[in-house]
Each structure stands twice: as structure tokens, then as C-alpha cells.
Motif scaffolding. Sequence first.
Motif, PDB file in Angstrom:
ATOM      1  N   SER A  60       8.824  71.460  58.641  1.00 15.01           N
ATOM      2  CA  SER A  60       8.380  70.871  57.375  1.00 15.01           C
ATOM      3  C   SER A  60       6.863  70.950  57.223  1.00 15.01           C
ATOM      4  O   SER A  60       6.360  71.175  56.112  1.00 15.01           O
ATOM      5  CB  SER A  60       8.862  69.428  57.249  1.00 15.01           C
ATOM      6  N   LEU A  64       5.238  72.843  54.163  1.00 14.55           N
ATOM      7  CA  LEU A  64       4.296  72.118  53.296  1.00 14.55           C
ATOM      8  C   LEU A  64       2.950  72.818  53.233  1.00 14.55           C
ATOM      9  O   LEU A  64       2.336  72.921  52.165  1.00 14.55           O
ATOM     10  CB  LEU A  64       4.125  70.680  53.781  1.00 14.55           C
ATOM     11  N   LEU A  67       3.405  75.867  51.030  1.00  9.78           N
ATOM     12  CA  LEU A  67       3.524  75.520  49.612  1.00  9.78           C
ATOM     13  C   LEU A  67       2.188  75.103  49.009  1.00  9.78           C
ATOM     14  O   LEU A  67       1.865  75.478  47.876  1.00  9.78           O
ATOM     15  CB  LEU A  67       4.553  74.402  49.420  1.00  9.78           C
ATOM     16  N   THR A  68       1.410  74.332  49.732  1.00  6.92           N
ATOM     17  CA  THR A  68       0.119  73.889  49.199  1.00  6.92           C
ATOM     18  C   THR A  68      -0.891  75.034  49.188  1.00  6.92           C
ATOM     19  O   THR A  68      -1.742  75.099  48.303  1.00  6.92           O
ATOM     20  CB  THR A  68      -0.445  72.708  50.013  1.00  6.92           C
ATOM     21  N   ASP A  75       5.603  67.751  43.103  1.00  2.00           N
ATOM     22  CA  ASP A  75       6.260  66.808  44.013  1.00  2.00           C
ATOM     23  C   ASP A  75       7.775  67.033  44.065  1.00  2.00           C
ATOM     24  O   ASP A  75       8.394  66.876  45.122  1.00  2.00           O
ATOM     25  CB  ASP A  75       5.973  65.366  43.584  1.00  2.00           C
ATOM     26  N   ILE A  78       8.502  69.951  46.409  1.00  2.00           N
ATOM     27  CA  ILE A  78       8.297  69.550  47.807  1.00  2.00           C
ATOM     28  C   ILE A  78       9.452  68.681  48.281  1.00  2.00           C
ATOM     29  O   ILE A  78       9.979  68.873  49.383  1.00  2.00           O
ATOM     30  CB  ILE A  78       6.937  68.838  47.971  1.00  2.00           C
ATOM     31  N   ARG A  79       9.882  67.720  47.466  1.00  2.00           N
ATOM     32  CA  ARG A  79      11.009  66.860  47.843  1.00  2.00           C
ATOM     33  C   ARG A  79      12.289  67.674  47.994  1.00  2.00           C
ATOM     34  O   ARG A  79      13.085  67.427  48.904  1.00  2.00           O
ATOM     35  CB  ARG A  79      11.201  65.766  46.797  1.00  2.00           C
TER      36      ARG A  79
END
Length: 192
Positions: A60, A64, A67-68, A75, A78-79
Motif C-alpha cells: 500500500s 500510494l 499514485l501521488t 481520495d 486511493i480508498r
Amino acid sequence: MESSPGRPGPTDTFAGDLDGEGIVTPEAVVLRLETAGVASRVFSGLIDATVQIGGYIVVSLIVLFALTASGGASDQVIRAVLGILLFVTIFGYPIVSEMAFRGRTLGKAAVGLRVVTLDGAPIRFRHAVLRSMGGLVDKWVPPGGVVGTMSVLSTSHRQRIGDLLAGTIVIRDPDRTALPRGIWFPVPVGFE
């Protein structure tokens, strides 16, 4: 006609062999395999949970970061990605590892356990999936783990809900590397 010790006679029955002390193969051979108890299952489950949590955190964080770095995801994205990773971690880890390692996860391998079908055969994909689905009830239904523990203690082959669904049992893996013990026979009289 009397039977010698250790050999069944004409009036002996095999009911004692089939009352939870062994499993019967399709060839009608009774295998006496020691089934895993609660303590060994809990210990292997703790090892597997540690691997799952560690793997989830590492993957994760990598996702993350990706993705960033790629432009900042919302959000909701991401969730959704973290939810999918959690699903894959909970369901995928036991399925993939039991299929790849012939009925073992890392925790089961560390403790010396293996999952087999009720007739002693290796498990297949459907068995691993059903065991994983039953793991939701066994491990996650509040209070966590009590349902699985009660199931193991109350069944003759020490099966949890996932094992009952899949038709499997967890056995202690017999030590196949141990050499047989040597037997010494005295020299018969007259052949000295």
C-alpha cells in the motif's frame, strides 16, 4: 481361529479406525495422520497475519507513493485501491500460498502443518477458495477467532468452518526425511 496381536481376526472390526482416528483414502486404506490442534493453528495464524499485515503495509505504501507521484489521485481512488489491496491480502494470500506450496502457507510451513482433503489428497483451487471464504466466519466474525476455535474443538477431525465447507483437514506434516530405525535380529539357533 484366533488373531495374532496387531492383526485383525475374522471377528475384529475396523470401527475404531474410522471414528476420527484416521482418514480413509479412495483405495480404502486408513491413514493415521495427526490433525492440527488449536495451539498450532493459532501460532501459524499469527505468523500468517504478520506476513499479511507486513505485505499490505509495504504494497500500500508503494501504491500510494506511485499514485501521488503520478499526479495526485483523488481520495475515492486511493480508498478504492486500498480496499482492493485489502481484499487481495485477506483472500489472495491463503489461496495463492496454499496452491503454490501444496497446502501450506508460510505459517503452516513454520509450524509443520499441511492442508489435505478428507481422503488425504492434495487440495485444489476450489478447496483453497472455500477455505478462504470460511476464514471470514472463522477469523473475522466477532469475537475474532472464537467461532473457528469452537469449531475445531467440537468436530471429530478438528475442522474449522472453512475446512467443513471445503472438505479438508489440517494435519501435522509427517517427517518424510527421518530414516527408519534399524532392527536387530538375533542369529537363529544353529546358524551361528
